[in-house]
Design a protein around this motif. Structure first.
Motif, PDB file in Angstrom:
ATOM      1  N   TYR A 270       0.755  -1.344  -0.153  1.00 48.47           N
ATOM      2  CA  TYR A 270       0.303  -0.002  -0.090  1.00 48.47           C
ATOM      3  C   TYR A 270       0.851   1.272   0.372  1.00 48.47           C
ATOM      4  O   TYR A 270       0.363   2.020  -0.257  1.00 48.47           O
ATOM      5  N   LEU A 271       1.999   0.750   0.715  1.00 52.18           N
ATOM      6  CA  LEU A 271       3.082   2.068   0.391  1.00 52.18           C
ATOM      7  C   LEU A 271       3.285   2.865  -0.775  1.00 52.18           C
ATOM      8  O   LEU A 271       3.727   1.817  -1.181  1.00 52.18           O
ATOM      9  N   ASN A 272       4.024   4.057  -0.991  1.00 50.38           N
ATOM     10  CA  ASN A 272       4.905   3.685  -2.719  1.00 50.38           C
ATOM     11  C   ASN A 272       5.875   4.435  -2.046  1.00 50.38           C
ATOM     12  O   ASN A 272       6.089   5.076  -1.100  1.00 50.38           O
ATOM     13  N   GLU A 273       7.101   5.006  -3.063  1.00 48.14           N
ATOM     14  CA  GLU A 273       7.844   5.569  -2.933  1.00 48.14           C
ATOM     15  C   GLU A 273       7.419   6.844  -2.010  1.00 48.14           C
ATOM     16  O   GLU A 273       8.892   7.275  -0.590  1.00 48.14           O
ATOM     17  N   THR A 274       6.791   7.883  -2.362  1.00 47.77           N
ATOM     18  CA  THR A 274       6.767   9.048  -1.601  1.00 47.77           C
ATOM     19  C   THR A 274       5.972   8.540  -0.710  1.00 47.77           C
ATOM     20  O   THR A 274       6.579   9.403   0.569  1.00 47.77           O
ATOM     21  N   ALA A 294       7.388  14.063  16.158  1.00 45.48           N
ATOM     22  CA  ALA A 294       6.047  13.655  15.234  1.00 45.48           C
ATOM     23  C   ALA A 294       5.680  12.426  15.149  1.00 45.48           C
ATOM     24  O   ALA A 294       6.857  11.941  15.549  1.00 45.48           O
ATOM     25  N   ALA A 295       4.914  11.781  14.593  1.00 43.66           N
ATOM     26  CA  ALA A 295       4.426  10.285  14.417  1.00 43.66           C
ATOM     27  C   ALA A 295       3.879  10.377  12.843  1.00 43.66           C
ATOM     28  O   ALA A 295       2.679  10.967  12.773  1.00 43.66           O
ATOM     29  N   TYR A 296       3.980   9.607  12.417  1.00 47.59           N
ATOM     30  CA  TYR A 296       3.087   9.193  11.259  1.00 47.59           C
ATOM     31  C   TYR A 296       2.383   8.159  11.350  1.00 47.59           C
ATOM     32  O   TYR A 296       2.530   6.888  11.883  1.00 47.59           O
ATOM     33  N   THR A 297       1.402   7.621  10.382  1.00 49.69           N
ATOM     34  CA  THR A 297       0.854   7.107  10.263  1.00 49.69           C
ATOM     35  C   THR A 297      -0.543   6.788   9.146  1.00 49.69           C
ATOM     36  O   THR A 297      -0.667   7.009   8.626  1.00 49.69           O
ATOM     37  N   PHE A 298      -0.255   5.213   8.423  1.00 51.25           N
ATOM     38  CA  PHE A 298      -0.845   5.133   7.548  1.00 51.25           C
ATOM     39  C   PHE A 298      -1.918   3.948   7.328  1.00 51.25           C
ATOM     40  O   PHE A 298      -1.722   2.986   7.909  1.00 51.25           O
ATOM     41  N   ASP A 299      -3.112   4.160   6.752  1.00 53.92           N
ATOM     42  CA  ASP A 299      -3.451   3.065   7.239  1.00 53.92           C
ATOM     43  C   ASP A 299      -3.624   2.455   4.662  1.00 53.92           C
ATOM     44  O   ASP A 299      -2.272   2.670   4.225  1.00 53.92           O
ATOM     45  N   ALA A 300      -4.608   1.629   4.747  1.00 53.31           N
ATOM     46  CA  ALA A 300      -4.351   0.709   3.043  1.00 53.31           C
ATOM     47  C   ALA A 300      -4.195   1.523   2.220  1.00 53.31           C
ATOM     48  O   ALA A 300      -5.127   1.120   1.592  1.00 53.31           O
ATOM     49  N   GLY A 301      -3.428   2.858   2.075  1.00 51.55           N
ATOM     50  CA  GLY A 301      -3.234   3.348   0.913  1.00 51.55           C
ATOM     51  C   GLY A 301      -1.929   4.352   1.412  1.00 51.55           C
ATOM     52  O   GLY A 301      -0.947   4.420   2.099  1.00 51.55           O
ATOM     53  N   PRO A 302      -1.478   5.135   0.473  1.00 51.25           N
ATOM     54  CA  PRO A 302      -0.278   5.856   0.633  1.00 51.25           C
ATOM     55  C   PRO A 302       0.283   6.694   0.883  1.00 51.25           C
ATOM     56  O   PRO A 302       1.216   7.448   1.734  1.00 51.25           O
ATOM     57  N   ASN A 303      -1.378   7.254   1.535  1.00 49.57           N
ATOM     58  CA  ASN A 303      -1.373   8.749   1.651  1.00 49.57           C
ATOM     59  C   ASN A 303      -0.628   8.511   3.070  1.00 49.57           C
ATOM     60  O   ASN A 303      -1.104   7.771   4.783  1.00 49.57           O
ATOM     61  N   TRP A 325      12.242  17.378  -2.419  1.00 53.16           N
ATOM     62  CA  TRP A 325      11.825  16.389  -3.533  1.00 53.16           C
ATOM     63  C   TRP A 325      10.194  16.717  -3.501  1.00 53.16           C
ATOM     64  O   TRP A 325       9.685  16.001  -4.817  1.00 53.16           O
ATOM     65  N   ALA A 326       9.250  17.670  -3.480  1.00 51.00           N
ATOM     66  CA  ALA A 326       8.016  18.272  -3.095  1.00 51.00           C
ATOM     67  C   ALA A 326       7.554  19.368  -2.641  1.00 51.00           C
ATOM     68  O   ALA A 326       8.698  20.141  -2.312  1.00 51.00           O
ATOM     69  N   LYS A 327       6.412  20.643  -3.562  1.00 47.49           N
ATOM     70  CA  LYS A 327       6.375  21.175  -3.020  1.00 47.49           C
ATOM     71  C   LYS A 327       4.833  20.776  -1.937  1.00 47.49           C
ATOM     72  O   LYS A 327       3.527  20.656  -2.658  1.00 47.49           O
ATOM     73  N   PHE A 328       4.645  21.317  -0.940  1.00 48.60           N
ATOM     74  CA  PHE A 328       3.750  20.773   0.305  1.00 48.60           C
ATOM     75  C   PHE A 328       2.785  21.456  -0.087  1.00 48.60           C
ATOM     76  O   PHE A 328       2.938  23.711   0.721  1.00 48.60           O
ATOM     77  N   VAL A 329       2.071  21.843  -0.235  1.00 49.81           N
ATOM     78  CA  VAL A 329       1.373  22.868  -0.421  1.00 49.81           C
ATOM     79  C   VAL A 329      -0.658  22.556   1.057  1.00 49.81           C
ATOM     80  O   VAL A 329      -1.298  21.338   0.666  1.00 49.81           O
ATOM     81  N   PHE A 330      -0.149  23.330   1.584  1.00 44.13           N
ATOM     82  CA  PHE A 330      -0.541  23.250   3.434  1.00 44.13           C
ATOM     83  C   PHE A 330      -2.075  24.186   2.916  1.00 44.13           C
ATOM     84  O   PHE A 330      -2.772  25.342   2.401  1.00 44.13           O
ATOM     85  N   GLU A 331      -3.574  23.669   3.720  1.00 46.61           N
ATOM     86  CA  GLU A 331      -4.427  24.121   3.970  1.00 46.61           C
ATOM     87  C   GLU A 331      -5.275  23.676   5.189  1.00 46.61           C
ATOM     88  O   GLU A 331      -4.766  22.807   5.625  1.00 46.61           O
ATOM     89  N   THR A 332      -6.091  24.361   5.503  1.00 46.22           N
ATOM     90  CA  THR A 332      -6.727  24.274   6.690  1.00 46.22           C
ATOM     91  C   THR A 332      -7.283  24.834   6.982  1.00 46.22           C
ATOM     92  O   THR A 332      -8.224  26.560   6.429  1.00 46.22           O
ATOM     93  N   LYS A 333      -9.296  24.928   7.660  1.00 47.80           N
ATOM     94  CA  LYS A 333     -10.060  25.641   8.017  1.00 47.80           C
ATOM     95  C   LYS A 333     -10.285  26.191   9.088  1.00 47.80           C
ATOM     96  O   LYS A 333     -11.492  26.877   9.932  1.00 47.80           O
ATOM     97  N   ASP A 334      -9.073  25.374   9.983  1.00 45.95           N
ATOM     98  CA  ASP A 334      -8.699  25.710  11.911  1.00 45.95           C
ATOM     99  C   ASP A 334      -8.061  26.833  11.777  1.00 45.95           C
ATOM    100  O   ASP A 334      -6.982  27.362  10.790  1.00 45.95           O
ATOM    101  N   GLU A 335      -9.116  28.133  12.305  1.00 45.83           N
ATOM    102  CA  GLU A 335      -8.646  29.571  12.349  1.00 45.83           C
ATOM    103  C   GLU A 335      -6.889  29.482  13.082  1.00 45.83           C
ATOM    104  O   GLU A 335      -5.917  29.911  12.719  1.00 45.83           O
ATOM    105  N   GLN A 336      -6.959  28.578  13.926  1.00 38.33           N
ATOM    106  CA  GLN A 336      -5.173  28.209  14.748  1.00 38.33           C
ATOM    107  C   GLN A 336      -4.588  28.327  13.857  1.00 38.33           C
ATOM    108  O   GLN A 336      -2.930  28.817  13.226  1.00 38.33           O
ATOM    109  N   LEU A 337      -4.327  26.631  13.194  1.00 34.60           N
ATOM    110  CA  LEU A 337      -3.726  26.475  11.890  1.00 34.60           C
ATOM    111  C   LEU A 337      -3.403  27.065  11.124  1.00 34.60           C
ATOM    112  O   LEU A 337      -2.224  27.516  10.552  1.00 34.60           O
ATOM    113  N   LYS A 338      -4.324  28.450  10.597  1.00 33.66           N
ATOM    114  CA  LYS A 338      -3.919  29.263   9.653  1.00 33.66           C
ATOM    115  C   LYS A 338      -3.312  29.883  10.014  1.00 33.66           C
ATOM    116  O   LYS A 338      -2.436  30.539   9.040  1.00 33.66           O
ATOM    117  N   GLU A 339      -3.431  29.888  11.133  1.00 35.33           N
ATOM    118  CA  GLU A 339      -2.211  31.182  11.672  1.00 35.33           C
ATOM    119  C   GLU A 339      -0.982  30.816  11.442  1.00 35.33           C
ATOM    120  O   GLU A 339       0.875  31.262  11.384  1.00 35.33           O
TER     121      GLU A 339
END
Lengths: 370, 370
Positions: A270-274, A294-303, A325-339
């Protein structure tokens, strides 16, 4: 105000919002396919801003049951999971005024359905929660309906951290229970959901679980030895707000799940090179003097879903913004995280592949939309 | 006739050829780092045409030990594996005429050293075998010298299928033993070595094993339960020429090794997307009415080694030639396999990435080159 579909005048309705959840101790393998009982316990929390919003309509004005998800009508005939849930719901409300009513569901998700995120789990959690409202069901009934639709959906029904207990198998048993201090610990965290494109066609979770149950040697050992140990560790970590242990178990659990997948025949990948680049990026982030933050977790997919404390949000975003190796485009609906997003630096990332990252707080429970 | 290096006149020499081996039951984890004792048994066979050819020179005319591999001088100072092997060799021949001699090694490999194939294992097997000839060592001593240089090197020293028995830990013990009927079964097989480019920097086997021993839950279970079961199954399959069971165990073992790698923290990922495409291609090949007629195995790298019966060579090559995602370029030194290559069809594979495939028979033992 809810607009009823044309021709429907006499109806009982409820509109609910239920987030999708992400497991830190993973569910992989069913003990009972029909009743959707898991082989092992799991522990999760909801991702607040990735939710399904569903309106449930019970009415005798309709000719048949119907489900519309993100404006697309879904098949609800025999053999579908919708039919299974609706049949069980009708058994639960047998003898009441609504026993003869048809069931209509109109559902939307706040995130892309085809992004490989667990949209069906959030969707079935919302349907079960909404049916609970219109049918006046108790919590155990709602949880059982959710589980029937999509096993892990049952974990979306409570705020904070929840523990799906595989030993509670009776129909009236409370099998999803809150973890002690789970709401408090969740309130200190956020999640970054990395939407990673998957070129490979993967095997769905239900089919994958079946294959692992039939062929993996490690699954048996995982169920008997590894998971019980991890459940104890993570419940203790949540209740004492011990982020380091929480992160350690979370990463080991994700690795353990994907190891069982690889130990299946044919192997499930389920995991790819990314995904692996993400894993390395998190381990690099944890290798600084700040330690395991920080901690990562992956379900049955590459996300990747990356968990961190809110106090480390800026540092985490800076870390990913600097990766070459990538351009990360962050987005959020949360006001605190927007800041927090204001720290993003302009980089010469023009030619790099873009990866969408949804930032969200965690641990919100389901709610009735007024 | 051997040309001695300039200035060397008085010397004892031997030139040997030793193939690299590929394990079907995998070695992963050391019980004793210093003595290079493995945590579990393994079973392998040699790939005939992937070999190291080494000349060993014992002489008092040289001022220091020296090793040249593919025309490149190697460091042989304290702490290197060469120094470790030479010191042990000197202990073994203490008191003989050669005790004061320097050791010179000139080695070449028949395959690319940097292709991620186990060149060091074949190289150390050749050094040990050659030292055995010039130093008149017994088999147990030669095997122990090979193991000291590179654990799995000890498996290259016998023809047919060999079993590295982890329970034999004494210095005089015979720890590598032939599998019953292993030469006969090997004579029915061939191997296709797919040289797959690896963009990712990977962790070396020694370091990877250490990490798994320290962090993987599944490794313990693998050592105690999975490997003993697989060793019994594969020995029985070899002795009864049961290709289906041999293939089944071989693929499960490869998956099991890589599952343990993934279960480590940080996870070890040796397979890339091309490796998984290879795995799927073999499972597809085995899904035809002909049944299970090929098996893949991967060491700590992305290169696939595919085993099949000689009678299925044409069919296997046709299968890979038709795959739409790569252009497979087959090559072989073997006359019988060369004939098989005539079935290759011309395809419109111009734009596809090329993957080099070395075809070789299996099971040849080491030999002295006259």
């Amino acid at each position: 105000m809810l607009l009823l579909p044309p021709g429907i005048t006499n109806a009982v309705t409820a509109t609910v919002r239920v987030p999708m959840n992400i497991a830190f101790v993973k569910y992989w393998g069913k003990a009972d396919e029909r009743r959707m009982l898991p082989l092992n316990d799991s522990v999760s929390a909801n991702l607040d801003d990735l939710y399904a919003e569903s309106t449930i309509i019970l009415t005798t004005d309709a000719e048949a049951d119907g489900v519309i998800v993100n404006e697309v009508p879904m098949p609800v005939g025999e053999g579908t999971r919708f039919a299974k849930v609706f049949a069980e719901f009708r058994r639960m409300i047998a003898g009441t005024d609504h026993a003869q009513a048809k069931i209509l569901v109109v559902s939307t998700t706040s995130f892309p359905v085809k992004a490989g995120l667990a949209s069906s789990a959030a969707g079935f959690a919302a349907i079960a929660y909404g049916l609970g409202k219109v049918g006046e069901l108790n919590d155990a009934q709602v949880a059982r309906l959710a589980r029937l639709g999509s096993g892990s959906a049952c974990r979306s029904l409570y705020p904070g951290f929840v523990h799906w207990d595989s030993s509670k198998t009776g129909d009236e048993d409370t099998f999803v229970v809150p973890v002690e201090s789970g709401i408090e610990f969740a309130s200190t965290l956020f999640a970054a959901v990395f939407v990673i494109d998957n070129k490979q066609k993967t095997v769905g979770s239900s089919e994958g679980m079946k294959r692992s149950v039939q062929t993996s040697n490690f699954l048996k050992y995982r169920v008997q030895e590894v998971v019980p140990h991890h459940v104890n560790l993570i419940k203790e970590a949540v209740s004492t707000a011990d982020f380091i242990t929480f992160a350690d178990v979370t990463m080991r659990e994700s690795n353990s799940l994907h190891a069982v997948c690889l130990d299946s025949l044919p192997p499930l990948s389920y995991l790819n090179e990314t995904s692996f680049a993400m894993i390395n990026a998190v381990h690099d982030f944890n290798s600084t003097p700040a330690g395991v933050t920080a901690a990562y977790t992956f379900d049955a997919g590459p996300n990747a879903v990356v968990l961190a404390q809110l106090t480390n949000a800026q540092r985490l975003i800076s870390h990913f913004s600097r990766l070459p190796w990538a351009k990360f485009v962050f987005e959020t609906k949360d006001e605190q995280l927007k800041e927090v997003l204001n720290v993003q630096e302009e980089n010469n990332h023009g030619d790099l592949p873009e990866i969408r990252v949804i930032l969200t707080k965690v641990g919100k429970g389901p709610a009735v939309v007024p």
